[in-house]
Write an enzyme that holds these catalytic residues in place. Structure first.
Site, PDB file in Angstrom:
ATOM      1  N   LYS A  71      49.638   2.531 -23.263  1.00  0.00           N
ATOM      2  CA  LYS A  71      50.223   1.922 -24.476  1.00  0.00           C
ATOM      3  C   LYS A  71      51.455   2.690 -24.982  1.00  0.00           C
ATOM      4  CE  LYS A  71      45.955  -0.204 -26.187  1.00  0.00           C
ATOM      5  NZ  LYS A  71      45.044  -0.355 -27.339  1.00  0.00           N
ATOM      6  N   ASP A 107      46.680  -4.613 -32.320  1.00  0.00           N
ATOM      7  CA  ASP A 107      45.357  -4.063 -32.643  1.00  0.00           C
ATOM      8  C   ASP A 107      45.055  -4.156 -34.143  1.00  0.00           C
ATOM      9  OD1 ASP A 107      44.578  -3.427 -30.078  1.00  0.00           O
ATOM     10  OD2 ASP A 107      45.357  -1.383 -30.166  1.00  0.00           O
TER      11      ASP A 107
END
Ligand code: NDP
Length: 284
Positions: A71, A107
């Protein structure tokens, strides 16, 4: 019957990636919204992330989800970042727009979708966020932007909690009057919502949380980790009087739903994939 509009190619890239439930979730959303797409798992060698991403898009790929451990590399690779991605310091959703690699982090919004589903939209809430790793960093701005009254971020290593304060100070000083960042020994409950964003539950460890952190009668305890049974944090929360206790499976589906919205312009319904995944966890 409406015909599928096009055939598009998506994937989740990670290392490892075999465990990922993203293909199932996105295929479920595609059926719901009558899109024709493929969604595969892409195992990238640890030192080949950039090449894997470039090849995927050069060969006509439409969108990529990014999971551990890439990420932060996706964050560095993107030509344009959303504010959420910039604040999170990590990217989990990539796509091309006019030759530019776009990066976002879904997220935090995924968590918001799940809190809302559970009947705990953050607006006006006093929230305790435990942890200061990637997951905590990714959710802090969405929680603040959703209007929480107070966000107390605590971490075992105090300096990391303070580093999150500095990130907000740099990018969103307007939020600071609602934020407090301290060590785990400075809790000042009760809170309406307590979110465990540490990885302590992965090693079956309970956190040193004192009695009185859950507001009587209505508080939510939320562990970002998910599994077949209660985590130590969830067990402790039930003992300490939390009204509702939940794990992070809905956050997983919520972040996928937000990626889907970014790519397809339509918000899918989380209910069905969540039910099926819950059932498969319980029967595994
Ligand atoms: P990181 O490794 O970046 O951060 C770990 C955090 O946990 C740090 O704050 C660390 O504190 C803390 N920690 C670890 N062990 C303990 C312990 N025994 N006691 C107290 N604190 C501890 O992990 P991530 O932020 O990426 O992930 C955190 C959790 O969130 C994981 O369980 C992950 O699976 C889950 N997650 C779930 C998602 C979902 O969709 N449901 C999405 C993303 C993450 P310190 O700084 O002191 O080391």
């Amino acid at each position: 019957m409406t015909q599928p509009v096009s055939s598009l190619r998506f994937a989740v890239v990670g290392h490892p990636v075999a465990h990922s439930r993203s293909p199932f979730i996105h295929e479920c959303f595609a059926q719901q919204t009558q899109r024709s797409l493929t969604y595969e798992r892409l195992l990238s060698p640890l030192d080949q992330f950039e090449a894997t991403v470039r090849t995927f898009f050069n060969e006509g790929g439409t969108g990529l989800n990014v999971t551990v451990p890439f990420k932060e590399q996706a964050f560095a690779l993107a030509d344009q970042l959303s504010t959420r991605a910039r604040l999170a310091g990590a990217v989990n959703t990539l796509w091309m727009n006019n030759g530019q690699l776009m990066g976002c982090n879904t997220d935090g919004v995924g968590l918001l979708h799940d809190l809302t589903r559970l009947g705990y939209p953050p607006e006006g809430q006093r929230i305790l966020l435990i942890g200061a790793g990637g997951a905590a960093r990714g959710v802090m701005l969405p929680l603040l932007d959703a209007g929480c009254a107070h966000l107390h971020i605590v971490n075992r290593t105090v300096a990391k909690a303070q580093a999150l304060y500095h990130v907000l100070e740099m990018h969103r000083p307007d939020t600071l009057h609602r934020v407090q960042c301290t060590g785990l020994d400075s809790l000042a409950g009760p809170y309406d919502c307590v979110i465990n964003a540490t990885s302590a539950s992965l090693s079956q460890e309970a956190l040193p949380l004192p009695a009185g952190i859950y507001a009587p009668g209505h508080a939510l305890a939320y562990d970002m980790l998910y599994g077949a049974k209660d985590t130590p944090f969830m067990t402790q929360a039930r003992q300490q009087g939390a009204h509702t206790v939940a794990d992070g499976l809905g956050m997983l589906v919520g972040q996928a739903a937000e990626s889907y919205r970014l790519w397809h312009g339509v918000m899918p319904d989380m209910t069905e994939p969540l039910l099926v995944l819950r059932r498969s966890l319980e029967t595994a």
